[in-house]
Scaffold this motif. Structure first.
Motif, PDB file in Angstrom:
ATOM      1  N   LEU A 175       0.814  -1.219   0.000  1.00 12.18           N
ATOM      2  CA  LEU A 175       0.000   0.000   0.000  1.00 12.18           C
ATOM      3  C   LEU A 175       0.847   1.268   0.000  1.00 12.18           C
ATOM      4  CD1 LEU A 175      -2.657  -0.967   2.719  1.00 12.18           C
ATOM      5  CD2 LEU A 175      -2.843  -1.212   0.240  1.00 12.18           C
ATOM      6  N   THR A 176       2.160   1.113  -0.156  1.00  4.73           N
ATOM      7  CA  THR A 176       3.051   2.257  -0.042  1.00  4.73           C
ATOM      8  C   THR A 176       2.693   3.363  -1.033  1.00  4.73           C
ATOM      9  OG1 THR A 176       4.837   0.837   0.718  1.00  4.73           O
ATOM     10  CG2 THR A 176       5.466   2.968  -0.161  1.00  4.73           C
ATOM     11  N   HIS A 177       2.268   2.989  -2.245  1.00  2.00           N
ATOM     12  CA  HIS A 177       1.954   3.971  -3.284  1.00  2.00           C
ATOM     13  C   HIS A 177       0.482   4.394  -3.258  1.00  2.00           C
ATOM     14  CE1 HIS A 177       0.514   0.225  -4.839  1.00  2.00           C
ATOM     15  NE2 HIS A 177      -0.038   0.811  -5.885  1.00  2.00           N
ATOM     16  N   ARG A 178      -0.282   3.884  -2.288  1.00  2.00           N
ATOM     17  CA  ARG A 178      -1.717   4.173  -2.239  1.00  2.00           C
ATOM     18  C   ARG A 178      -2.096   4.787  -0.891  1.00  2.00           C
ATOM     19  NH1 ARG A 178      -5.264   1.488  -5.660  1.00  2.00           N
ATOM     20  NH2 ARG A 178      -6.782   2.835  -4.629  1.00  2.00           N
ATOM     21  N   PRO A 179      -1.829   6.074  -0.691  1.00  2.00           N
ATOM     22  CA  PRO A 179      -2.184   6.701   0.591  1.00  2.00           C
ATOM     23  C   PRO A 179      -3.681   6.666   0.876  1.00  2.00           C
ATOM     24  CG  PRO A 179      -1.551   8.351  -1.044  1.00  2.00           C
ATOM     25  CD  PRO A 179      -1.194   7.028  -1.615  1.00  2.00           C
ATOM     26  N   ASP A 180      -4.497   6.527  -0.176  1.00  2.61           N
ATOM     27  CA  ASP A 180      -5.948   6.504   0.026  1.00  2.61           C
ATOM     28  C   ASP A 180      -6.431   5.208   0.653  1.00  2.61           C
ATOM     29  OD1 ASP A 180      -5.167   5.384  -2.569  1.00  2.61           O
ATOM     30  OD2 ASP A 180      -7.312   5.037  -2.867  1.00  2.61           O
ATOM     31  N   LEU A 181      -5.570   4.177   0.704  1.00  5.38           N
ATOM     32  CA  LEU A 181      -5.996   2.875   1.233  1.00  5.38           C
ATOM     33  C   LEU A 181      -5.547   2.650   2.668  1.00  5.38           C
ATOM     34  CD1 LEU A 181      -5.393   0.506  -1.823  1.00  5.38           C
ATOM     35  CD2 LEU A 181      -7.478   1.715  -1.153  1.00  5.38           C
ATOM     36  N   TRP A 182      -5.104   3.708   3.355  1.00  2.00           N
ATOM     37  CA  TRP A 182      -4.648   3.536   4.736  1.00  2.00           C
ATOM     38  C   TRP A 182      -5.773   3.771   5.748  1.00  2.00           C
ATOM     39  CZ3 TRP A 182       0.037   1.927   6.802  1.00  2.00           C
ATOM     40  CH2 TRP A 182       0.973   1.530   5.850  1.00  2.00           C
ATOM     41  N   GLY A 183      -7.015   3.633   5.290  1.00  2.20           N
ATOM     42  CA  GLY A 183      -8.175   3.725   6.164  1.00  2.20           C
ATOM     43  C   GLY A 183      -9.296   2.858   5.614  1.00  2.20           C
ATOM     44  N   TYR A 185     -12.368   3.557   4.892  1.00  4.82           N
ATOM     45  CA  TYR A 185     -13.212   4.121   3.839  1.00  4.82           C
ATOM     46  C   TYR A 185     -12.546   3.969   2.478  1.00  4.82           C
ATOM     47  CZ  TYR A 185     -16.595   7.109   1.540  1.00  4.82           C
ATOM     48  OH  TYR A 185     -17.580   7.579   0.709  1.00  4.82           O
ATOM     49  N   GLY A 186     -11.238   4.124   2.416  1.00  2.00           N
ATOM     50  CA  GLY A 186     -10.530   3.923   1.154  1.00  2.00           C
ATOM     51  C   GLY A 186     -10.616   2.488   0.678  1.00  2.00           C
ATOM     52  N   ILE A 187     -10.493   1.530   1.608  1.00  2.23           N
ATOM     53  CA  ILE A 187     -10.631   0.115   1.254  1.00  2.23           C
ATOM     54  C   ILE A 187     -12.050  -0.171   0.777  1.00  2.23           C
ATOM     55  CG2 ILE A 187     -10.500  -2.249   2.122  1.00  2.23           C
ATOM     56  CD1 ILE A 187      -7.777  -1.005   1.961  1.00  2.23           C
ATOM     57  N   LEU A 270     -10.461   5.039  10.123  1.00  2.00           N
ATOM     58  CA  LEU A 270     -11.534   5.213   9.150  1.00  2.00           C
ATOM     59  C   LEU A 270     -11.031   5.863   7.864  1.00  2.00           C
ATOM     60  CD1 LEU A 270     -14.537   5.244   8.300  1.00  2.00           C
ATOM     61  CD2 LEU A 270     -14.745   7.444   9.486  1.00  2.00           C
ATOM     62  N   LEU A 271     -10.338   6.992   8.002  1.00  2.00           N
ATOM     63  CA  LEU A 271      -9.949   7.786   6.837  1.00  2.00           C
ATOM     64  C   LEU A 271      -8.478   7.653   6.461  1.00  2.00           C
ATOM     65  CD1 LEU A 271     -11.792  11.145   7.685  1.00  2.00           C
ATOM     66  CD2 LEU A 271     -12.607   9.277   6.234  1.00  2.00           C
ATOM     67  N   GLY A 272      -7.651   7.184   7.400  1.00  2.00           N
ATOM     68  CA  GLY A 272      -6.219   7.211   7.173  1.00  2.00           C
ATOM     69  C   GLY A 272      -5.614   8.551   7.522  1.00  2.00           C
ATOM     70  N   GLN A 273      -6.411   9.450   8.118  1.00  2.00           N
ATOM     71  CA  GLN A 273      -5.956  10.788   8.491  1.00  2.00           C
ATOM     72  C   GLN A 273      -5.633  10.814   9.987  1.00  2.00           C
ATOM     73  OE1 GLN A 273      -5.379  13.961   6.928  1.00  2.00           O
ATOM     74  NE2 GLN A 273      -4.606  14.275   8.989  1.00  2.00           N
ATOM     75  N   PRO A 274      -4.343  10.900  10.358  1.00  2.00           N
ATOM     76  CA  PRO A 274      -4.007  10.983  11.782  1.00  2.00           C
ATOM     77  C   PRO A 274      -4.577  12.255  12.415  1.00  2.00           C
ATOM     78  CG  PRO A 274      -2.080  10.426  10.470  1.00  2.00           C
ATOM     79  CD  PRO A 274      -3.146  10.839   9.510  1.00  2.00           C
ATOM     80  N   MET A 275      -4.960  12.138  13.690  1.00  2.00           N
ATOM     81  CA  MET A 275      -5.487  13.285  14.431  1.00  2.00           C
ATOM     82  C   MET A 275      -4.923  13.261  15.847  1.00  2.00           C
ATOM     83  SD  MET A 275      -9.416  13.706  13.200  1.00  2.00           S
ATOM     84  CE  MET A 275      -9.425  15.344  13.922  1.00  2.00           C
ATOM     85  N   HIS A 276      -5.073  14.386  16.531  1.00  2.00           N
ATOM     86  CA  HIS A 276      -4.586  14.450  17.899  1.00  2.00           C
ATOM     87  C   HIS A 276      -5.440  15.435  18.689  1.00  2.00           C
ATOM     88  CE1 HIS A 276      -1.714  13.702  21.054  1.00  2.00           C
ATOM     89  NE2 HIS A 276      -1.567  15.005  21.263  1.00  2.00           N
ATOM     90  N   ALA A 277      -5.656  15.102  19.962  1.00  2.00           N
ATOM     91  CA  ALA A 277      -6.410  15.984  20.862  1.00  2.00           C
ATOM     92  C   ALA A 277      -5.464  16.501  21.933  1.00  2.00           C
ATOM     93  CB  ALA A 277      -7.580  15.226  21.494  1.00  2.00           C
ATOM     94  N   PHE A 278      -5.359  17.843  22.052  1.00  2.00           N
ATOM     95  CA  PHE A 278      -4.521  18.480  23.056  1.00  2.00           C
ATOM     96  C   PHE A 278      -5.401  19.038  24.176  1.00  2.00           C
ATOM     97  CE2 PHE A 278      -2.326  18.851  19.023  1.00  2.00           C
ATOM     98  CZ  PHE A 278      -0.989  18.644  19.314  1.00  2.00           C
ATOM     99  N   ASP A 279      -4.882  19.029  25.377  1.00  2.00           N
ATOM    100  CA  ASP A 279      -5.545  19.730  26.483  1.00  2.00           C
ATOM    101  C   ASP A 279      -5.247  21.216  26.299  1.00  2.00           C
ATOM    102  OD1 ASP A 279      -6.276  20.949  28.897  1.00  2.00           O
ATOM    103  OD2 ASP A 279      -5.888  19.111  30.030  1.00  2.00           O
ATOM    104  N   LEU A 280      -6.284  22.008  25.957  1.00  2.00           N
ATOM    105  CA  LEU A 280      -6.073  23.420  25.627  1.00  2.00           C
ATOM    106  C   LEU A 280      -5.513  24.214  26.794  1.00  2.00           C
ATOM    107  CD1 LEU A 280      -6.435  25.507  23.343  1.00  2.00           C
ATOM    108  CD2 LEU A 280      -8.660  26.076  24.351  1.00  2.00           C
ATOM    109  N   ASN A 281      -5.832  23.804  28.006  1.00  2.00           N
ATOM    110  CA  ASN A 281      -5.336  24.539  29.174  1.00  2.00           C
ATOM    111  C   ASN A 281      -3.818  24.445  29.328  1.00  2.00           C
ATOM    112  OD1 ASN A 281      -7.894  25.442  29.986  1.00  2.00           O
ATOM    113  ND2 ASN A 281      -8.319  23.509  31.048  1.00  2.00           N
ATOM    114  N   ASN A 282      -3.204  23.507  28.614  1.00  2.00           N
ATOM    115  CA  ASN A 282      -1.744  23.356  28.671  1.00  2.00           C
ATOM    116  C   ASN A 282      -1.048  23.963  27.451  1.00  2.00           C
ATOM    117  OD1 ASN A 282      -1.843  21.954  31.126  1.00  2.00           O
ATOM    118  ND2 ASN A 282      -2.179  20.004  30.078  1.00  2.00           N
TER     119      ASN A 282
END
Length: 812
Positions: A175-183, A185-187, A270-282
């Motif tokens: 899947l190295t050449h297919r970034p759309d298949l890393w989630g 929904y792409g599959i 799901l999408l192959g899109q990494p996400m992150h949640a930060f504690d805003l108070n920090n």
């Protein structure tokens, strides 16, 4: 990468009776390799829900007990050592032939009925680790307690726990050449195209407020961060995720953390899109995407302190680093005390992410996806879907204000014209234009007829990042979806003709045969590099060398301009095992003498090595090894069929050559083709070879091959007898043997058939700077028998010619 079939079915209508292995085979032949397929129910074959009715002590073991267990229609006795076993408890019972891990360790093994300390056990009461149950069943180390859900006694465990999923394991490298298949929904989109089904669109209903709380974002280097988006969500309560969310993450091998982290991991899967949640108070004042300072430090979420370099991308605030694309920082993670989060979705430079991942030895799910050239348009979709889920699972939470979205990428679509006739020719199948358009449209390409032979194609953004951008890419898409098995196996019609003959390669084999088989030399091979030490020891000028930027070791820093240094190094390594050696090498040299590329020529270098030590171990006078090397070179050139070369003493004395013992061979244009010499004593000393003599010859094989070879013609045996005479002449040392040959031959070329040197004598009795050369001269005529008078006449002329050239005939 693990893919859940149940999850795929949420987006594409895959029939429940479809054979999973058949689906895997389809995906493998058309898209990417599926390494393994397994269904959850199959993992728990012969494992059932049981209820403990009675518990008794084991008669022969203090720590074991005997449990009477109901399986609904029958009751069995089991030996168990679980400390949390109690009467009335619902638990998992493995019967013979079930696959279990003993104490949760090693590989799965098949359970057999056995006796434990003299008591027959008809199965096994299982701990969760022994059958692969997820977290949440009970604390690690005890019997799996299912009492909280009170499942049906006797029911298969998979049915009781609703484990009916099928998992595909897909080879990541495919899947190295297919970034759309890393989630998922792409599959799912790919399966929809393969099965000719419709894909359910992702349409989050979330809308970001136009006003409200917003954080400032600064991207210092736009090339390293094509897109960065964040939004603030207030009134967050960090806690346990809902069961549906945990079930999806467990199915694909993800750990369970808290609801905020689990949502970001869900979007990644799901999408192959990494996400992150930060504690805003920090987070202090603003978010800055920049390069790290050299040796700047941060503590990542795994608790490790990491030292960064200036080529690593970091996310920071006014006080310091709060995260990296590959992992967040411990100082900004969400905890049970978090009430406000900053939700991040971003797109980073793939090369920088990959380098940072390997430099820090930190391979994460985020790193694997960012380094595949993700579609920047996924950022907005991922952010909206994550917000929608958080608002759903966290009642009372709300989006505090507009999203901050920094875009540094080209939004222009890629257009490619597809030539139908060329496509058919390259694939080798008559696929019609309508069928090509249909295939491309199923893959969500915007394809339409432009002319009778051209299809105009607009590439969707999820396939336009280092994947599809030229006509050949589209041809590959059509061929794989059409089916490689449908392409007829027919050899192309090509004219039959012999390839162009590589003369140099052919002559190289001839040279090997002459040197190895004919002259008894041993071939060696060395690297095309040597180091500064070899350059200095060989007295070679460093400025003629090309130095490597990324060399492997200190003795392989420069491209070679001669074969001699590495051969001398080989002599040094072997001389203690052999008193004499005859070696050669055929290889290329690289002279730094051109504006763009080095002058690359192929050379043959041969060496004859003899130890100066006699058998008694005393220093003995070395024999004239120069003439041994010269004889080998002359024999080689004659056997090779080389046209006549001129021989002369060299006028330039340099490098590793002994200036008083060298001879140059030139062609008609006075180009140097070969030379024979002794290695300079200073060079031998540098290589710690003072106890040996080395005669050497070098041949510019590239130039020699261009000269061609003469064809050998049959000569009949002479009809008339020959006369041999010997001549010994004293001549100045500056006169070469070759010059003496020419002087003798000029006496009577018609009757002098051959001249052969058979002795060289030097002594103070014949004078300083002089030497005696002894020749055997063969006289013969092809028309008659020579008389004694003829011999005397020719001999007198030879003597006269030698005397006029400064020679003194010995014996007169």
């Amino acid at each position: 990468m693990k893919i859940s079939l149940n999850w795929l079915r949420e987006f594409v209508n895959i029939p429940h009776d479809a054979n999973a292995k058949y689906l895997a085979e389809l995906f493998t032949t058309k898209t990417a390799e599926v390494e393994n397929v397994y269904d959850e129910a199959g993992l728990w074959k012969n494992i059932f829900v049981g209820q403990v009715l009675e518990i008794h002590k084991h008669p022969n073991a203090d720590k074991l007990r005997i449990a009477k267990v109901s399986l609904g229609k029958k009751t069995i006795n089991l030996v168990c050592g679980g400390n949390n076993l109690r009467e009335g408890m619902y638990t998992a019972i493995a019967l013979p032939d079930a696959m279990v891990k003993w104490h949760g360790e090693n590989e799965y093994t098949e359970l057999q009925q056995t006796s434990i300390r003299g008591v027959k056990s008809e199965g096994m009461i299982c701990a969760k680790e022994e059958i692969g149950l997820e977290e949440g069943v009970q604390p690690t180390g005890g019997i799996a307690d299912l009492s909280a859900i009170k499942p049906e006694v006797g029911a298969p465990l998979a049915k009781a726990l609703a484990k009916n999923d099928t998992i595909f394991e897909i080879e990541n490298k495919s899947l190295t050449h297919r970034p759309d298949l890393w989630g998922h929904y792409g599959i799912a989109r790919e399966f929809a195209a393969i099965l000719d089904k419709k894909i359910k669109p992702l349409t989050p209903k979330i809308k970001f407020p136009e006003k409200g709380r917003q954080i400032k974002v600064t991207v210092k280097n736009p090339k390293l961060c094509p897109r960065y988006a964040v939004v603030i969500i207030e009134n967050i309560k960090v806690g346990e995720s809902p069961e549906w969310l945990k079930e999806k993450l467990r199915a694909v091998g993800r750990g369970i953390h808290n609801n905020m982290v689990d949502v970001t991991n869900y979007i990644t899967e799901l999408l192959g899109q990494p996400m992150h949640a930060f504690d805003l108070n920090n987070i202090h004042e603003e978010v800055i995407i920049r390069n790290a300072e050299e040796n700047e430090k941060m503590i990542t979420l795994d608790g490790k302190t990491r030292t960064l370099s200036k080529d690593i991308i970091v996310i920071s605030d006014k006080k310091g680093i709060i995260g990296m694309p590959i992992m967040g920082g411990q100082n900004s993670e969400t905890t049970e005390k978090t009430t406000v989060i900053m939700l991040e979705a971003a797109n980073f430079d793939p090369v920088s992410v990959r380098k940072a991942s390997f430099k820090l030895d930190l391979r994460t799910e985020a790193a694997q996806r960012f380094e595949k050239h993700l579609d920047p348009n996924l950022v907005e979709l991922g952010l909206k879907m994550a917000c929608e889920i958080i608002l759903k699972i966290c009642p009372g939470s709300r989006i505090a204000g507009p999203a901050t979205d920094i875009k540094n990428f080209n939004t222009k679509s890629i257009k490619v014209d597809l030539n139908v006739a060329r496509t058919q020719s390259m694939i080798g199948a008559k696929i019609s234009m309508p069928e090509m358009i249909k295939i491309l449209q199923k893959l969500e390409f915007n394809a339409a007829k432009k002319s009778s032979n051209i299809i105009s194609v607009i590439i969707p953004s999820f396939r336009a990042t280092k994947d599809i951008d030229i006509e050949e890419d589209l041809i590959e898409e059509i061929s794989r979806m059409h089916g490689y098995d449908k392409i007829p196996s027919i050899l192309p019609e090509l004219p039959t003709k012999l390839p162009l003959e590589n003369i140099e390669r052919k002559l190289k084999y001839t040279a090997r045969n002459i040197l190895s088989l004919g002259l008894g030399f041993t071939e060696m091979q060395s690297y095309s590099f040597y180091g500064a030490q070899e350059i200095s020891s060989s007295r070679l000028p460093e400025e003629l060398h090309l130095k490597l930027e990324n060399y492997l070791s200190s003795d392989q820093t420069h491209l070679r301009i001669s074969l001699v240094p590495n051969m001398l190094r080989a002599v040094k390594q072997n001389i203690y095992s052999f008193d004499t050696m005859k070696i050669y090498e055929i290889g290329r040299t690289y002279l730094n003498g051109s504006e763009y590329f080095p002058i690359e020529e192929k050379y043959i270098c041969g060496m004859i090595i003899e130890s100066k030590k006699s058998g008694a171990g005393k220093i003995a006078e070395a024999k004239e090894i120069f003439y041994s090397a010269k004889g080998a070179l002359d024999n080689f050139l004659e056997s090779f069929g080389t046209p006549d070369l001129n021989k002369k003493r060299a006028t330039n004395h340099h490098f590793y050559v002994n200036p008083v013992k060298q001879l140059v061979y030139t062609n008609a244009d006075n180009e140097e083709i070969a030379k024979v010499f002794e290695i300079h004593p200073a060079v031998l000393k540098n290589f710690d070879l003072e106890e040996v003599c080395v005669g050497c010859f070098e041949i510019n094989f590239s130039k020699l091959a261009l000269m061609g070879t003469f064809s050998r013609k049959y000569k009949p045996i002479p009809k008339y007898p020959e006369i041999k005479i010997d001549v010994s002449v004293i001549m100045p040392e500056e006169k070469t043997v070759e010059e003496a040959y020419r002087i003798i031959k000029s006496a009577d070329a018609a009757y002098i058939a051959n001249v052969e040197l058979f002795d060289i004598f030097k002594d103070k009795s014949i004078g300083a700077g002089k030497r005696a050369l002894a020749f055997k001269i063969t006289l013969r005529s092809d028309e008659r028998t020579l008389t004694l008078e003829d011999m005397n006449k020719i001999q007198k002329k030879i003597f006269d010619n030698l005397k006029h050239s400064g020679g003194v005939i010995r014996g007169l």
